[in-house]
Motif scaffolding. Structure first.
Motif, PDB file in Angstrom:
ATOM      1  N   ASP A 181       0.860  -1.186   0.000  1.00  0.00           N
ATOM      2  CA  ASP A 181       0.000   0.000   0.000  1.00  0.00           C
ATOM      3  C   ASP A 181       0.891   1.229   0.000  1.00  0.00           C
ATOM      4  N   ALA A 182       0.756   2.063  -1.018  1.00  0.00           N
ATOM      5  CA  ALA A 182       1.546   3.296  -1.128  1.00  0.00           C
ATOM      6  C   ALA A 182       0.662   4.479  -0.788  1.00  0.00           C
ATOM      7  N   TRP A 183       1.150   5.321   0.124  1.00  0.00           N
ATOM      8  CA  TRP A 183       0.418   6.574   0.377  1.00  0.00           C
ATOM      9  C   TRP A 183       1.361   7.747   0.254  1.00  0.00           C
ATOM     10  N   VAL A 184       1.010   8.632  -0.672  1.00  0.00           N
ATOM     11  CA  VAL A 184       1.757   9.858  -0.916  1.00  0.00           C
ATOM     12  C   VAL A 184       0.769  10.989  -1.152  1.00  0.00           C
ATOM     13  N   TYR A 185       1.257  12.212  -1.116  1.00  0.00           N
ATOM     14  CA  TYR A 185       0.487  13.342  -1.644  1.00  0.00           C
ATOM     15  C   TYR A 185       0.658  13.359  -3.160  1.00  0.00           C
ATOM     16  N   SER A 186      -0.255  14.033  -3.835  1.00  0.00           N
ATOM     17  CA  SER A 186      -0.250  13.994  -5.304  1.00  0.00           C
ATOM     18  C   SER A 186       1.031  14.574  -5.896  1.00  0.00           C
ATOM     19  N   THR A 187       1.715  15.435  -5.157  1.00  0.00           N
ATOM     20  CA  THR A 187       2.982  16.001  -5.631  1.00  0.00           C
ATOM     21  C   THR A 187       4.095  14.958  -5.687  1.00  0.00           C
ATOM     22  N   GLN A 188       3.852  13.766  -5.119  1.00  0.00           N
ATOM     23  CA  GLN A 188       4.863  12.701  -5.077  1.00  0.00           C
ATOM     24  C   GLN A 188       4.497  11.499  -5.952  1.00  0.00           C
ATOM     25  N   LEU A 189       3.476  11.627  -6.761  1.00  0.00           N
ATOM     26  CA  LEU A 189       3.018  10.474  -7.530  1.00  0.00           C
ATOM     27  C   LEU A 189       4.095   9.927  -8.465  1.00  0.00           C
ATOM     28  N   GLU A 190       5.006  10.773  -8.887  1.00  0.00           N
ATOM     29  CA  GLU A 190       6.102  10.293  -9.738  1.00  0.00           C
ATOM     30  C   GLU A 190       6.945   9.232  -9.017  1.00  0.00           C
ATOM     31  N   ASP A 191       7.032   9.324  -7.683  1.00  0.00           N
ATOM     32  CA  ASP A 191       7.795   8.336  -6.922  1.00  0.00           C
ATOM     33  C   ASP A 191       7.091   6.969  -6.933  1.00  0.00           C
ATOM     34  N   VAL A 192       5.766   6.969  -6.895  1.00  0.00           N
ATOM     35  CA  VAL A 192       5.017   5.708  -6.980  1.00  0.00           C
ATOM     36  C   VAL A 192       5.171   5.106  -8.377  1.00  0.00           C
ATOM     37  N   ILE A 193       5.172   5.970  -9.383  1.00  0.00           N
ATOM     38  CA  ILE A 193       5.389   5.504 -10.752  1.00  0.00           C
ATOM     39  C   ILE A 193       6.744   4.810 -10.866  1.00  0.00           C
ATOM     40  N   ALA A 194       7.775   5.422 -10.291  1.00  0.00           N
ATOM     41  CA  ALA A 194       9.119   4.835 -10.334  1.00  0.00           C
ATOM     42  C   ALA A 194       9.156   3.494  -9.597  1.00  0.00           C
ATOM     43  N   LEU A 195       8.452   3.403  -8.470  1.00  0.00           N
ATOM     44  CA  LEU A 195       8.412   2.160  -7.697  1.00  0.00           C
ATOM     45  C   LEU A 195       7.711   1.058  -8.488  1.00  0.00           C
ATOM     46  N   ALA A 196       6.598   1.396  -9.114  1.00  0.00           N
ATOM     47  CA  ALA A 196       5.849   0.416  -9.899  1.00  0.00           C
ATOM     48  C   ALA A 196       6.663  -0.076 -11.086  1.00  0.00           C
ATOM     49  N   LYS A 197       7.410   0.820 -11.684  1.00  0.00           N
ATOM     50  CA  LYS A 197       8.254   0.467 -12.830  1.00  0.00           C
ATOM     51  C   LYS A 197       9.382  -0.463 -12.408  1.00  0.00           C
ATOM     52  N   ARG A 198       9.940  -0.235 -11.231  1.00  0.00           N
ATOM     53  CA  ARG A 198      11.082  -1.024 -10.755  1.00  0.00           C
ATOM     54  C   ARG A 198      10.663  -2.424 -10.307  1.00  0.00           C
ATOM     55  N   GLN A 254      -4.401  14.701 -12.383  1.00  0.00           N
ATOM     56  CA  GLN A 254      -4.954  13.966 -13.532  1.00  0.00           C
ATOM     57  C   GLN A 254      -3.854  13.322 -14.365  1.00  0.00           C
ATOM     58  N   ASP A 255      -2.852  14.114 -14.714  1.00  0.00           N
ATOM     59  CA  ASP A 255      -1.772  13.615 -15.564  1.00  0.00           C
ATOM     60  C   ASP A 255      -1.009  12.478 -14.883  1.00  0.00           C
ATOM     61  N   ALA A 256      -0.703  12.667 -13.595  1.00  0.00           N
ATOM     62  CA  ALA A 256       0.082  11.656 -12.877  1.00  0.00           C
ATOM     63  C   ALA A 256      -0.708  10.365 -12.690  1.00  0.00           C
ATOM     64  N   ILE A 257      -2.006  10.479 -12.401  1.00  0.00           N
ATOM     65  CA  ILE A 257      -2.857   9.289 -12.251  1.00  0.00           C
ATOM     66  C   ILE A 257      -2.927   8.524 -13.574  1.00  0.00           C
ATOM     67  N   ALA A 258      -3.090   9.248 -14.672  1.00  0.00           N
ATOM     68  CA  ALA A 258      -3.167   8.593 -15.982  1.00  0.00           C
ATOM     69  C   ALA A 258      -1.879   7.841 -16.295  1.00  0.00           C
ATOM     70  N   GLU A 259      -0.734   8.431 -15.947  1.00  0.00           N
ATOM     71  CA  GLU A 259       0.539   7.751 -16.203  1.00  0.00           C
ATOM     72  C   GLU A 259       0.708   6.546 -15.286  1.00  0.00           C
ATOM     73  N   LEU A 260       0.378   6.702 -13.999  1.00  0.00           N
ATOM     74  CA  LEU A 260       0.506   5.597 -13.051  1.00  0.00           C
ATOM     75  C   LEU A 260      -0.351   4.411 -13.485  1.00  0.00           C
ATOM     76  N   ALA A 261      -1.514   4.688 -14.028  1.00  0.00           N
ATOM     77  CA  ALA A 261      -2.442   3.631 -14.423  1.00  0.00           C
ATOM     78  C   ALA A 261      -1.931   2.796 -15.596  1.00  0.00           C
ATOM     79  N   THR A 262      -0.910   3.265 -16.293  1.00  0.00           N
ATOM     80  CA  THR A 262      -0.368   2.485 -17.407  1.00  0.00           C
ATOM     81  C   THR A 262       0.434   1.281 -16.917  1.00  0.00           C
ATOM     82  N   TYR A 263       0.726   1.225 -15.603  1.00  0.00           N
ATOM     83  CA  TYR A 263       1.453   0.091 -15.035  1.00  0.00           C
ATOM     84  C   TYR A 263       0.431  -0.919 -14.508  1.00  0.00           C
TER      85      TYR A 263
END
Length: 354
Positions: free
Chosen positions: A189-206, A246-255
């Motif tokens: 379970d990842a919890w961040v503020y929306s300003t950190q969504l890029e970090d969740v994207i990086a984690l999902a990618k790794r 919106q943009d960060a959620i759309a990118e995260l959802a591609t994983y």
């Protein structure tokens, strides 16, 4: 929607008892629990302003919240099972966190309250004993399904930081420890503020083989009003928060290994003022406020990777659980007639292997 037609699964509730467990307010509660006015004053004096503003009020965090309390909050809705998610257990160093899992297993879940389906515990992946702590969690409960390590940290110093590292999920020691989550076949379970969504994207990618769920749709702090020192101060600022989210959620959802919970949308850190006006958000107010977030999450993740969750009792400060379910089920039902049962039942059951 007053009748879902099935029993829902709630994969994100918190349970605690300040009188009998390590809790941030334990001492104050034991001394002043019978004097709620004084208790509120003391907690506000000893706790930081940013924490108080983030949670809104103190009453819902200084009272015990146990299975019978959740049973009362759920009203007429039928619940098949719930998942407890770690709730800032005060004994958070090393193996101390295992006691929370033991505490949850000791609670009176069952036919008279609600069934416990799973536990999401906490542990620090940067701890040298992380592997051993995971094993102890698993020994303490056969219902252990995942780990959460909160990373919410905002650049606005007036917004409470739930982690010391502003980029915990990209920290090298964290990533090394995270490999043990993979080996133990646990979700995260990842919890961040929306300003950190890029970090969740990086984690999902790794870690593409690990199931990750983004809690609370990524908590866009300040989306509905000013919080902290300057966040959400103007309409333009709030629109920018939404566009970035919106943009960060759309990118995260591609994983494909990432899910999200539509939860925590009525925590005061989003900018809600209901608690200050001593109001509870109505069903229609909830719909008006959060429908754009939910429809975007469904558009991005699809019907198979979004799950309802209550985050109770944290959202109780702004509205009731019944109002939340009424409103969110209407939004989901209007979005797609076939999606309702997946979002309120099937997706959580699949993700947490219930």
């Amino acid at each position: 929607m007053q009748n879902l037609g099935f029993a829902l699964i709630d994969p994100h509730i918190h349970q605690w008892d300040p009188y009998n467990t390590p809790h941030v307010a334990s001492l104050a509660v034991k001394l002043l629990g019978k004097h709620p006015f004084l208790l509120d004053k003391i907690v506000r004096l000893v706790k930081s302003k940013d924490l108080i503003e983030t949670v809104g009020l103190t009453t819902h965090i200084t009272r015990p919240y146990l299975p019978q309390d959740y049973k009362q909050d759920i009203g007429q809705y039928a619940v098949e099972q719930v998942v407890h998610v770690e709730a800032s257990w005060a004994d958070s160093k090393g193996k101390g966190v295992v006691a929370e899992t033991q505490f949850i297993e000791s609670l009176p879940f069952g036919t008279n309250t609600v069934q416990l389906g799973g536990i999401v515990a906490t542990a620090d992946p940067t701890d040298s004993n992380f592997k051993k702590i995971l094993a102890l969690h698993q020994k303490a409960s056969s219902r252990l399904r995942g780990i959460r390590r909160m990373a919410a940290h905002h650049e606005d110093k007036g917004i409470h930081a739930w982690a010391n590292d502003p980029h915990l999920y990209t920290n090298k020691k964290f990533l090394k420890g995270f490999e043990q989550i993979v080996r133990h076949h646990l979700s995260f379970d990842a919890w961040v503020y929306s300003t950190q969504l890029e970090d969740v994207i990086a984690l999902a990618k790794r870690f593409p083989e690990t199931s990750i769920v983004l809690d609370h749709l990524g908590t866009p702090a300040g989306l509905f009003g000013k919080v902290g020192q300057t966040t959400g101060l103007t309409q333009t600022a709030r629109e920018n928060i939404f566009y970035h989210w919106q943009d960060a959620i759309a990118e995260l959802a591609t994983y494909p290994n990432v899910y999200t919970k539509m939860s925590g949308l009525f925590m005061p850190v989003l900018g809600h003022q209901f608690h200050k006006k001593k109001q509870q958000a109505s069903k229609q107010q909830i719909i008006d406020l959060v429908a754009p977030l939910i429809t975007h999450a469904l558009d991005s993740f699809g019907r198979y990777r979004v799950m309802f969750a209550s985050n109770f009792p944290m959202d109780r400060v702004s509205t009731s659980l019944v109002n939340i379910i009424d409103a969110l089920s209407d939004i989901v039902h209007d979005y797609d007639d076939e999606t309702l049962q997946r979002v309120f039942h099937h997706n959580a059951k699949q993700f947490y292997r219930l």
